[in-house]
Design an enzyme around this catalytic site. Structure first.
Site, PDB file in Angstrom:
ATOM      1  N   ARG A  45       0.885  -1.159  -0.114  1.00 19.27           N
ATOM      2  CA  ARG A  45       0.011   0.075  -0.026  1.00 19.27           C
ATOM      3  C   ARG A  45       1.043   1.203   0.015  1.00 19.27           C
ATOM      4  O   ARG A  45       2.123   1.102   0.156  1.00 19.27           O
ATOM      5  CB  ARG A  45      -1.149   0.093   0.857  1.00 19.27           C
ATOM      6  CG  ARG A  45      -0.629  -0.767   2.383  1.00 19.27           C
ATOM      7  CD  ARG A  45       0.506  -0.226   2.893  1.00 19.27           C
ATOM      8  NE  ARG A  45       0.192   1.330   3.306  1.00 19.27           N
ATOM      9  CZ  ARG A  45       1.213   2.048   3.690  1.00 19.27           C
ATOM     10  NH1 ARG A  45       2.589   1.722   3.835  1.00 19.27           N
ATOM     11  NH2 ARG A  45       1.133   3.338   3.816  1.00 19.27           N
ATOM     12  N   GLY A  46       0.249   2.394  -0.220  1.00 19.30           N
ATOM     13  CA  GLY A  46       0.902   3.758  -0.409  1.00 19.30           C
ATOM     14  C   GLY A  46       1.012   3.955  -1.776  1.00 19.30           C
ATOM     15  O   GLY A  46       1.438   3.183  -2.636  1.00 19.30           O
ATOM     16  N   ALA A  47       0.746   5.024  -2.092  1.00 18.52           N
ATOM     17  CA  ALA A  47       0.619   5.474  -3.604  1.00 18.52           C
ATOM     18  C   ALA A  47       1.914   5.004  -4.381  1.00 18.52           C
ATOM     19  O   ALA A  47       1.890   4.388  -5.513  1.00 18.52           O
ATOM     20  CB  ALA A  47       0.178   6.790  -3.766  1.00 18.52           C
ATOM     21  N   ARG A  88      -7.336  -0.479  -7.213  1.00 16.83           N
ATOM     22  CA  ARG A  88      -7.831   0.442  -6.253  1.00 16.83           C
ATOM     23  C   ARG A  88      -8.098   1.933  -7.068  1.00 16.83           C
ATOM     24  O   ARG A  88      -7.007   2.076  -7.759  1.00 16.83           O
ATOM     25  CB  ARG A  88      -6.600   0.657  -5.126  1.00 16.83           C
ATOM     26  CG  ARG A  88      -6.468  -0.736  -4.343  1.00 16.83           C
ATOM     27  CD  ARG A  88      -5.808  -0.403  -2.972  1.00 16.83           C
ATOM     28  NE  ARG A  88      -6.460   0.353  -2.141  1.00 16.83           N
ATOM     29  CZ  ARG A  88      -5.838   0.867  -0.985  1.00 16.83           C
ATOM     30  NH1 ARG A  88      -4.732   0.685  -0.875  1.00 16.83           N
ATOM     31  NH2 ARG A  88      -6.477   1.459  -0.153  1.00 16.83           N
ATOM     32  N   GLN A 195      -1.864   1.795   9.781  1.00 13.94           N
ATOM     33  CA  GLN A 195      -0.557   1.992   9.244  1.00 13.94           C
ATOM     34  C   GLN A 195       0.378   2.811  10.014  1.00 13.94           C
ATOM     35  O   GLN A 195       1.708   2.442   9.923  1.00 13.94           O
ATOM     36  CB  GLN A 195      -0.686   2.680   7.936  1.00 13.94           C
ATOM     37  CG  GLN A 195      -1.338   2.157   6.747  1.00 13.94           C
ATOM     38  CD  GLN A 195      -2.818   2.484   6.814  1.00 13.94           C
ATOM     39  OE1 GLN A 195      -3.303   2.706   7.788  1.00 13.94           O
ATOM     40  NE2 GLN A 195      -3.449   2.268   5.488  1.00 13.94           N
ATOM     41  N   ASP A 236      -2.105  10.516  -1.935  1.00 13.89           N
ATOM     42  CA  ASP A 236      -2.507   9.259  -2.935  1.00 13.89           C
ATOM     43  C   ASP A 236      -3.151  10.000  -4.130  1.00 13.89           C
ATOM     44  O   ASP A 236      -2.781   9.177  -5.245  1.00 13.89           O
ATOM     45  CB  ASP A 236      -3.784   8.637  -2.489  1.00 13.89           C
ATOM     46  CG  ASP A 236      -3.124   7.710  -1.142  1.00 13.89           C
ATOM     47  OD1 ASP A 236      -3.192   8.074  -0.217  1.00 13.89           O
ATOM     48  OD2 ASP A 236      -2.996   6.661  -1.462  1.00 13.89           O
ATOM     49  N   ASN A 246      -5.748  12.012   0.480  1.00 12.13           N
ATOM     50  CA  ASN A 246      -4.649  11.090   1.156  1.00 12.13           C
ATOM     51  C   ASN A 246      -5.569  10.249   2.494  1.00 12.13           C
ATOM     52  O   ASN A 246      -6.784  10.432   2.347  1.00 12.13           O
ATOM     53  CB  ASN A 246      -3.732  12.129   2.119  1.00 12.13           C
ATOM     54  CG  ASN A 246      -2.589  11.386   2.568  1.00 12.13           C
ATOM     55  OD1 ASN A 246      -2.103  10.359   1.833  1.00 12.13           O
ATOM     56  ND2 ASN A 246      -2.119  11.427   3.917  1.00 12.13           N
ATOM     57  N   LYS A 247      -4.731   9.435   3.124  1.00 14.48           N
ATOM     58  CA  LYS A 247      -5.665   8.427   3.952  1.00 14.48           C
ATOM     59  C   LYS A 247      -6.760   9.200   4.837  1.00 14.48           C
ATOM     60  O   LYS A 247      -6.332  10.112   5.193  1.00 14.48           O
ATOM     61  CB  LYS A 247      -4.165   7.922   4.924  1.00 14.48           C
ATOM     62  CG  LYS A 247      -4.966   6.957   5.898  1.00 14.48           C
ATOM     63  CD  LYS A 247      -5.839   5.921   5.378  1.00 14.48           C
ATOM     64  CE  LYS A 247      -5.087   4.912   4.257  1.00 14.48           C
ATOM     65  NZ  LYS A 247      -6.141   4.154   3.508  1.00 14.48           N
TER      66      LYS A 247
END
Lengths: 348, 348
Positions: A45-47, A88, A195, A236, A246-247
């Site tokens: 995960r993580g762009a 995603r 996270q 993201d 973002n998250k």
């Protein structure tokens, strides 16, 4: 350096981020379908890391295609990229990586299929290598914004684990530390996927950087106490006007930062900036499985039969951002104009 | 009605709130030390419920004292109240209950020890009964503030489980529902103890009230989407100027509510208002075990060897409050003046 995503003997190896920090397990993927599922399930995960994994997944898929003519190859190749595109929706790096891989095919359509395949693998490896370099540049530019002996709040994990290595937001912290600054980090635990609690604390501790874990709802308290000097988060997808997805929870942190007059920085590679969209309203927000909210570590925490919402991201309006830190430099407001300029100057 | 704290055959019975909603278990306490430990360990929690449990714990302690003369009784009685006073520092209802029980002893010092003991048990039962009645009044006053077909956000659990029954913040919701209004509730999960996910959802679902669970960091997103019409929370201690200590994260919700121009209501009995302190800076904030943050349901979520903070409460400045809903009516700003008035008018 932590090996987040790696190309190894025509397979993709990834550290399983769902079970860190309890176990450090590496999973081997030999098919593009496997990589797609790993992205969907958040093994990776993580762009930026999603972008790298996606490129490697495409390379894997392309390698397995048995075709003599370009048309057959291209038809199967499109199936590969279509599946990866469906994993995603929010992180634009996924689509950016797909475009780069498609460009390789487009530019080399006159070559033999085997040569195209070879170049796709090379491109995936190049995207990986570039990402580390990009992060180091983000770290160098961003390090200037952090004062010596300051305390940074970060949300989610925009670290080595969210990239090919080094990190974006945590790259800025690492950049400052490497330049001799004493930096402390407060990490929001970042429910529901944790996270912050699981990944940010783990990788900062490995690097010997002072990190303090808090629950998401403690950030306001810490700011009011004067314990936070700056906020640095990843992204993201950034719209052309600077609105930043973002998250989930990032928007709340940005509101709190503004209320307490604390600078709020977004650290992201230019591959996260989507110049094709006007503003944050155009960014699709992924809604994930309610079980992520009702369960922690496989244990149910809430009763059955209730409503649950689980948006994975939120959008922070550009007006709440102090700056966007990219590998090409620090972008200040007005973002619409200055992001345009950044892209006109071309990639460095 | 849920039986949160009950006096039964000279023992105190409490539903164990640490393991709800997975199991509905009642624990029986026969000593004041047991009750003190239960308060400390959060078997029972919520300011009004802590007050009731404390009073019953004192009654239990007093009953067990074997003394013929008042002086001996008083010395042992002070040991009982001292231990209960040391359990949790923030919720003022604990100290309010201790003062009421001490008042009984003071007023009846000429009676036989057995008669004093009897009166202490009666007073504890009275505090219990009054609390339910107080909550119903809070519900009645507060219900007028909620519009029909509106959605309320609440943080933590200020419900039946936080009181002797009915609830403060959730009492307001129940009051509105009983008066025919259609109310939806969004519940913050409220890390680290998950009172929202575990308790608020559980008791609202039992009552057939529409409840949607979100993680704490989603509140800003929901407000930005226009999904929240009002915020109603409880309180652990309100200073004489209106500054309000409540579960960690309340301050963040209040900042978000102000940013989005959403009314922010605090619902609490007058026993939660501490007229002896000037402002929120004077409210002691309990720092609890880091394990509450690093573990969920007994499972470790964070690496060892990192910093952790775990303040159990934060203070929301009075300027962020739209109103305080008490059993004596709704108090509007300026709170310093209007709270003074409320207490001058005497108890109703």
């Amino acid at each position: 350096m932590i090996k987040v995503v790696e190309w190894k003997n025509n397979s993709v190896v990834m550290i399983d981020q769902r079970i860190l920090p309890v176990r450090e397990t590496y999973r081997v993927y030999r098919t593009y379908r496997g990589v797609a599922q790993a992205i969907r399930d958040m093994v990776v995960r993580g762009a930026p890391a999603i972008g790298v994994a996606c490129a490697m997944g495409i390379a894997l898929g392309a390698l397995k295609i048995r075709a003599r003519d370009f048309e057959t190859f291209k038809r199967r190749f499109d199936e590969v990229t279509d599946l990866l595109a469906s994993t995603r929706p929010t992180a634009v790096n996924l689509f950016w990586a797909i475009e780069r891989m498609k460009g390789v095919v487009e530019r080399n359509k006159r070559l033999d299929v085997r040569d195209i395949q070879k170049r796709l693998v090379e491109e995936a490896k190049r995207i990986h290598a570039e990402d580390v370099e990009t992060n180091r540049r983000i770290g160098r530019h961003g390090s200037r914004l952090l004062k010596n002996r300051s305390t940074i709040l970060t949300h989610c994990n925009a670290g080595a684990l969210a990239t090919a290595g080094y990190g974006t937001a945590l790259g800025v912290v690492r950049g400052a530390v490497e330049r001799g600054k004493k930096i402390k980090v407060f990490a929001d635990e970042t429910r529901p996927f944790l996270q912050g609690a699981r990944l940010t604390t783990w990788e900062l501790k490995r690097d010997g950087i002072d990190v303090t874990l808090i629950t998401d709802n403690m950030a306001g308290y810490m700011m009011k106490k004067g314990l936070i000097d700056a906020v640095v988060v990843g992204a993201d997808r950034i719209a052309s006007n600077g609105d930043t997805a973002n998250k989930i929870g990032t928007y709340t942190v940005a509101v709190l930062a503004r209320t307490h007059r604390i600078p709020f920085y977004v650290a992201a590679p230019t591959s996260t900036i989507d110049m094709n969209i006007r503003c944050g309203d155009d960014i699709p927000i992924e809604e994930r499985d309610p079980a992520e909210v009702t369960h922690v570590c496989g244990k149910r925490i809430a009763p059955t039969g209730i409503g649950v919402m689980n948006p994975a991201f939120d959008v922070t309006p550009a007006r709440l951002l102090s700056a966007i830190i990219t590998e090409k430099g620090v972008v200040r407001p007005p973002f619409a104009r200055n992001l345009k300029k950044l892209f006109k100057n071309g990639r460095r």
